[in-house]
Design an enzyme around this catalytic site. Structure first.
Site, short mmCIF file in Angstrom:
data_model
loop_
_atom_site.label_atom_id
_atom_site.label_comp_id
_atom_site.label_asym_id
_atom_site.label_seq_id
_atom_site.Cartn_x
_atom_site.Cartn_y
_atom_site.Cartn_z
CD GLU A 37 -3.46 -0.48 2.23
OE1 GLU A 37 -3.35 0.07 2.29
OE2 GLU A 37 -4.04 -1.62 1.12
C1 LIG Z 1 3.16 -9.52 0.20
C2 LIG Z 1 2.68 -8.96 -0.46
C3 LIG Z 1 1.61 -8.16 -0.98
C4 LIG Z 1 0.83 -7.78 -1.23
N1 LIG Z 1 0.02 -7.18 -1.94
C5 LIG Z 1 -1.13 -6.72 -3.74
C6 LIG Z 1 -2.03 -7.03 -4.00
O1 LIG Z 1 -2.83 -7.11 -3.45
N2 LIG Z 1 -2.57 -6.59 -4.62
C7 LIG Z 1 -1.85 -5.67 -5.26
O2 LIG Z 1 -1.23 -5.08 -6.26
N3 LIG Z 1 -0.24 -5.42 -4.89
C8 LIG Z 1 -0.28 -6.12 -4.51
N4 LIG Z 1 1.60 -6.03 -3.92
C9 LIG Z 1 2.76 -5.26 -4.08
C10 LIG Z 1 3.20 -3.97 -3.08
O3 LIG Z 1 2.00 -2.87 -3.36
C11 LIG Z 1 4.22 -3.44 -4.15
O4 LIG Z 1 5.14 -4.33 -3.75
C12 LIG Z 1 4.83 -1.95 -3.72
O5 LIG Z 1 3.80 -1.47 -4.53
C13 LIG Z 1 6.04 -1.66 -4.22
O6 LIG Z 1 6.67 -1.96 -5.60
P1 LIG Z 1 7.58 -2.94 -5.56
O7 LIG Z 1 7.82 -3.86 -4.73
O8 LIG Z 1 7.98 -3.22 -6.82
O9 LIG Z 1 9.04 -1.92 -5.42
P2 LIG Z 1 9.19 -1.17 -6.36
O10 LIG Z 1 9.02 -0.43 -6.88
O11 LIG Z 1 10.84 -1.19 -7.18
O12 LIG Z 1 10.39 0.27 -5.34
C14 LIG Z 1 11.74 -0.79 -4.41
C15 LIG Z 1 11.95 0.45 -3.91
O13 LIG Z 1 12.33 1.99 -4.03
C16 LIG Z 1 11.13 2.90 -3.60
N5 LIG Z 1 11.00 3.44 -4.43
C17 LIG Z 1 10.01 3.13 -5.78
N6 LIG Z 1 9.44 5.13 -6.20
C18 LIG Z 1 10.68 5.61 -5.58
C19 LIG Z 1 10.47 6.70 -5.00
N7 LIG Z 1 9.99 8.70 -6.39
N8 LIG Z 1 10.84 7.64 -4.30
C20 LIG Z 1 11.09 6.72 -3.76
N9 LIG Z 1 11.10 5.96 -3.26
C21 LIG Z 1 10.94 5.22 -4.28
C22 LIG Z 1 10.08 1.88 -2.89
O14 LIG Z 1 10.46 2.87 -1.66
C23 LIG Z 1 11.07 0.78 -2.57
O15 LIG Z 1 11.82 0.87 -1.08
C24 LIG Z 1 2.21 -6.71 -2.33
C25 LIG Z 1 3.24 -7.53 -2.29
C26 LIG Z 1 3.51 -7.96 -0.76
C27 LIG Z 1 5.57 -8.04 -1.00
#
Ligand SMILES: Cc1cc2nc3c(=O)[nH]c(=O)nc-3n(C[C@H](O)[C@H](O)[C@H](O)COP(=O)(O)OP(=O)(O)OC[C@H]3O[C@@H](n4cnc5c(N)ncnc54)[C@H](O)[C@@H]3O)c2cc1C
Length: 810
Positions: free
Chosen positions: A500
């Site tokens: 989220e």
């Molecule tokens: C257990 C689990 C349950 C989930 N459930 C759902 C679900 O039900 N439905 C769904 O759609 N998604 C779900 N997600 C997805 C979740 O919302 C994403 O993992 C999240 O949005 C982060 O994306 P990412 O993991 O690809 O990280 P990335 O986008 O690759 O981010 C990596 C890091 O970069 C940072 N970052 C990225 N952009 C910026 C910025 N502009 N400025 C500063 N920092 C930044 C992030 O904070 C993070 O620390 C789930 C994820 C997990 C792990």
């Protein structure tokens, strides 16, 4: 001349402090010039020149038409050029939700009366009965080791119970068969579950957060609502919501998943539909979902439903048994057992009716998601973080009293005390924030910024608390097994941090980025005038917003300086007690400083501030700390100013105020324009940095609360599931009570040992001996850790001599 300068300074400070309108400034300037003319004995010619100049400037400032032509229209033209372009998705994110107390904090002059007049949110009798009945029972069914190790899921009996009792439909109104709970009721359920089983809490929380239920409620057609909501409420459908894909995580608006509007055959008839291709991952409940909420970008190259070719992000409801839907595999998120996995589909044909809200909502998916995000984000993760922290207060505190080293309960060793006191005080503040934020949702707010603050800070604090808890437990926390009640919580903490809106992004981009535009009294108006309005209307609106903005900056600058010199002038509720009055004043002063600093930062860095995430993150920290302190003070008032809770309030508030001050220091130290930073430092900290971190003695008082059974500990952990039976946490609670009750006996034994008695137990009466033996048996049970056969995880697993099949351990 000196008198003139002093008079001008007083006028500046007084008029600035009270934020008087430009007309008053003009009158004062006229009076000062008149005075100057007399004192300096100006010649007639000089008088005429000065008067003419004054009239010209005053007219330019006071006559709106003239001001626009001479000044603000020109500024508007420059503003239009330098204002960074905003994408539609950014615009929709900014427009989403409402502002409430965050706007007060942003104003530089929070209205405490308004905050304290908000009634304390309360559970309805029905919600309380649900907590005491079904939630209690579900908690009793859940054993987290069993769930995470043996079943890798909630036991089937628990799943059935969740569906039968309507846990999945808490936010669905009664008219559709749901429980129709308030946000506070929903939060109380998730909180209680989180004190027992994070798997149960997450499995229940997700369908009640942003997903098919919430989207249908706000945007669904009548047919969709009537069909799906009762089925979701009864647990006949298990929903999930799929937005994230491998290429689009935090930048969710860039999803490559796409659909093309086309004709196709559906149930034997040719209909207008979409051919959708997607590849999603991390989707919670995905592997067992029957109803997939799917986000994708919709295109209409042939113009079948309108003129637009790229309609934008669209949300549809897809039954998972639709041919072509690939769903069912699962991820393993840090050994947590809630269902989570990938899903995909290639050229899956679906009718347009499956779009949530129907055809008119094609392309409006991002707006829908942003519109619904705040409510779920305000409840789910903050609440589960608070639940977990309450469990830590109760169990880590109990353990720290039961476990002794160096012949002392470890909770009384200062190093351990420090960590334990932190957990207790954070818990108070976190629960206060949970309640106030849920209350705001119940009053109809969609708190876009406050929900981000709650999500970020509650999950971060929970992570800090579980780290502290792990450190206090030592090896007991590290060796996993049925007797370890903290290890799984520790493992799962980063999940809440990531979902989220991952926390780094939430802190550095959302809290201040969105807050600065949404909560600022004038910035959004200026932006709208520049980008969305034209001609005379834009000119008038910009002129009004801009001049008010200048007055706002001036007022906050003066207030910051004056309040730093004379803190007693800062506003506080009239009836606040001496115990807390100064805390309100500190927030009032910080609010002025924050508002001033935010404006100067925007002025100095312009659009580049968006990329200066280290600065905007710290600005967000100041705003967040003020919100957390406000919630804490409000809770103290709402609960009738319970003196016994004061140590928790004092530690938590002092800590947050100090963090806010240090965040400001971080901004000033790293401000790109050094001369401006020097001036800002002089205005914000004219007497130096005066806020100190909490005292060690306060920390001790907080730790004591976690170490003593009684009303304060019970109040601090209210709403949690109290373990029963043979569960290790129930044994811990019993051992804790026995340890406290047995302390006089321990003292007697210590005395006997000092006197060199051979059989020290001989000094005890028969009753004391029984009590001591019982206490010792419980203590030994509590400090026990699990061990497993050498080939653990490969064949059979032996626990305490009992054989269990390690079914899915590998
Ligand atoms: C257990 C689990 C349950 C989930 N459930 C759902 C679900 O039900 N439905 C769904 O759609 N998604 C779900 N997600 C997805 C979740 O919302 C994403 O993992 C999240 O949005 C982060 O994306 P990412 O993991 O690809 O990280 P990335 O986008 O690759 O981010 C990596 C890091 O970069 C940072 N970052 C990225 N952009 C910026 C910025 N502009 N400025 C500063 N920092 C930044 C992030 O904070 C993070 O620390 C789930 C994820 C997990 C792990």
């Amino acid at each position: 001349m000196l008198e003139f300068v002093l008079a001008a300074l007083v006028v500046f400070l007084v008029f600035g402090f009270f934020g008087l309108a430009i007309g008053w400034w003009s009158l004062a300037a006229a009076a000062l010039l008149f005075y100057l003319s007399n004192v300096m004995a100006f010649s007639a010619v000089t008088n005429v020149v000065v008067a003419a100049l004054f009239i010209a400037v005053a007219a330019a400032m006071n006559v709106p038409w003239l001001r626009r032509k001479l000044l603000t229209d020109r500024i508007l033209a420059v503003y239009r050029r330098i204002l960074p372009a905003m994408s539609q998705t950014e615009k929709e994110a900014i427009d989403a939700g409402t502002v409430w107390w965050d706007a007060d904090l942003f104003s530089g002059k929070p209205d405490w009366g308004k905050l304290l007049a908000v009634p304390e949110p309360r559970l309805s009798p029905e919600e309380q009965a649900f907590l005491d009945g079904p939630v209690e029972e579900l908690c009793a069914m859940c054993d987290e080791w069993d769930i995470t190790h043996e079943h890798q899921d909630l036991p089937p009996r628990a799943w059935q119970y969740v569906k039968d009792k309507g846990f999945l439909g808490m936010i669905i109104p009664k008219q559709y068969g749901g429980l129709g709970f308030s946000a506070l009721g929903h939060s109380a359920v998730v909180q209680k579950l989180a004190t027992r089983s994070s798997t149960a809490a997450i499995s229940v929380m997700v369908p009640n957060s942003l997903g098919p239920g919430e989207l249908l409620l706000h945007y669904g057609t009548d047919d969709q609502k009537n069909h799906y909501l009762p089925r979701l409420a009864r647990g006949q459908e298990i929903p999930c919501f799929a937005l994230t894909s491998p290429e689009a995580g935090s930048d969710a608006a860039s999803i490559p998943d796409h659909g093309v509007v086309c004709r196709g055959v559906w149930q034997g008839k040719e209909v207008l539909g979409m051919r959708v291709t997607w590849d999603k991952r991390y989707i919670t409940l995905g592997p067992i979902a029957t109803l997939l909420g799917l986000a994708f970008r919709l295109y209409d190259p042939e113009g079948l439903i309108g003129d637009e070719k790229d309609l934008g992000i669209t949300c549809a409801l897809v039954p998972t048994n639709t041919p072509g839907v690939n769903i069912g595999r699962r991820h393993m998120p840090l050994n947590a057992a809630f269902q989570n996995g990938p899903n995909s589909g290639k050229d899956v044909f679906m009718p347009l009716d499956w779009i949530i809200g129907g055809r008119e909502y094609a392309g409006k998916g991002w707006m829908m998601l942003m519109g619904c995000l705040a409510a779920g984000r305000a409840i789910s993760l903050p609440t589960s973080a608070v639940g977990g922290t309450k469990a830590l207060v109760r169990f880590v505190g109990a353990y720290a009293r039961v476990r002794s080293q160096f012949r002392t309960p470890i909770g009384r060793l200062e190093g351990v005390e420090e960590a334990l006191g932190r957990i207790a005080a954070h818990c108070y503040m976190m629960d206060a924030t949970r309640t106030m934020t849920a209350g705001a949702v119940d009053r109809g707010e969609k708190p876009a910024v406050l929900s981000a603050i709650a999500k970020y800070h509650m999950t971060e604090r929970a992570r800090q608390c579980v780290n502290d808890g792990m450190d206090i437990l030592g090896g007991k926390g590290i060796c996993l097994g049925p007797n370890n009640w903290i290890g799984r919580g520790y493992q799962i903490a980063p999940v809440a941090i990531t979902v989220e809106g991952a926390n780094i992004l939430t802190r550095t981009l959302i809290i201040f980025g969105q807050g600065a535009i949404r909560c600022h009294p004038y910035v959004l108006r200026e932006m709208r005038a520049a980008k969305e309005m034209h001609g005379d209307a834009a000119s008038r609106e910009f002129d009004d917003a801009f001049t008010s903005h200048v007055g706002h900056v001036l007022r906050n600058g003066v207030r910051t300086f004056v309040l730093s010199l004379f803190p007693g002038l800062a506003s506080a509720p009239r009836n606040a007690t001496p115990d807390t009055k100064h805390y309100y004043r500190h927030v009032s002063r910080l609010s002025a400083a924050f508002a001033f600093l935010a404006d100067i930062s925007m002025l100095a860095m312009g659009g580049a501030l968006k990329r200066k995430e280290k600065i905007s993150g710290r600005l967000g920290d100041v705003l967040s700390m003020m919100y957390l302190v406000s919630a804490t003070l409000k809770r103290y008032e709402d609960q009738g100013r319970l003196k016994a809770d004061l140590p928790l309030v004092r530690w938590a508030v002092r800590d947050a105020l100090h963090r806010a001050q240090e965040a400001i220091e971080g901004i000033l130290s790293n401000f790109p324009v050094k001369s401006v930073a020097t001036l800002l430092r002089w205005i914000i900290f004219p007497r130096g940095k005066r806020l100190r971190p909490p005292l060690d003695s306060r920390n001790r008082e907080c730790a004591r609360i976690a170490l003593e059974p009684g009303a304060i500990r019970d109040r601090l952990t209210a709403g949690m599931y109290l373990p029963k039976g043979e569960h290790p946490t129930a044994v811990l609670e019993a051992a804790f009570l026995a340890a406290v009750a047995g302390e006089p006996i321990d003292r007697k034994l210590r005395e006997a040992r000092k006197q060199g008695l051979e059989n020290v137990l001989s000094v005890l009466t028969p009753e004391e001996l029984v009590q001591w033996e019982k206490k010792e048996a419980l203590r030994k049970q509590v400090i026990k850790v699990d061990d497993f056969p050498q080939d653990f995880g490969r064949a059979e697993l032996v626990l305490d001599g009992e054989a269990h099949v390690a079914a899915k351990a590998a």
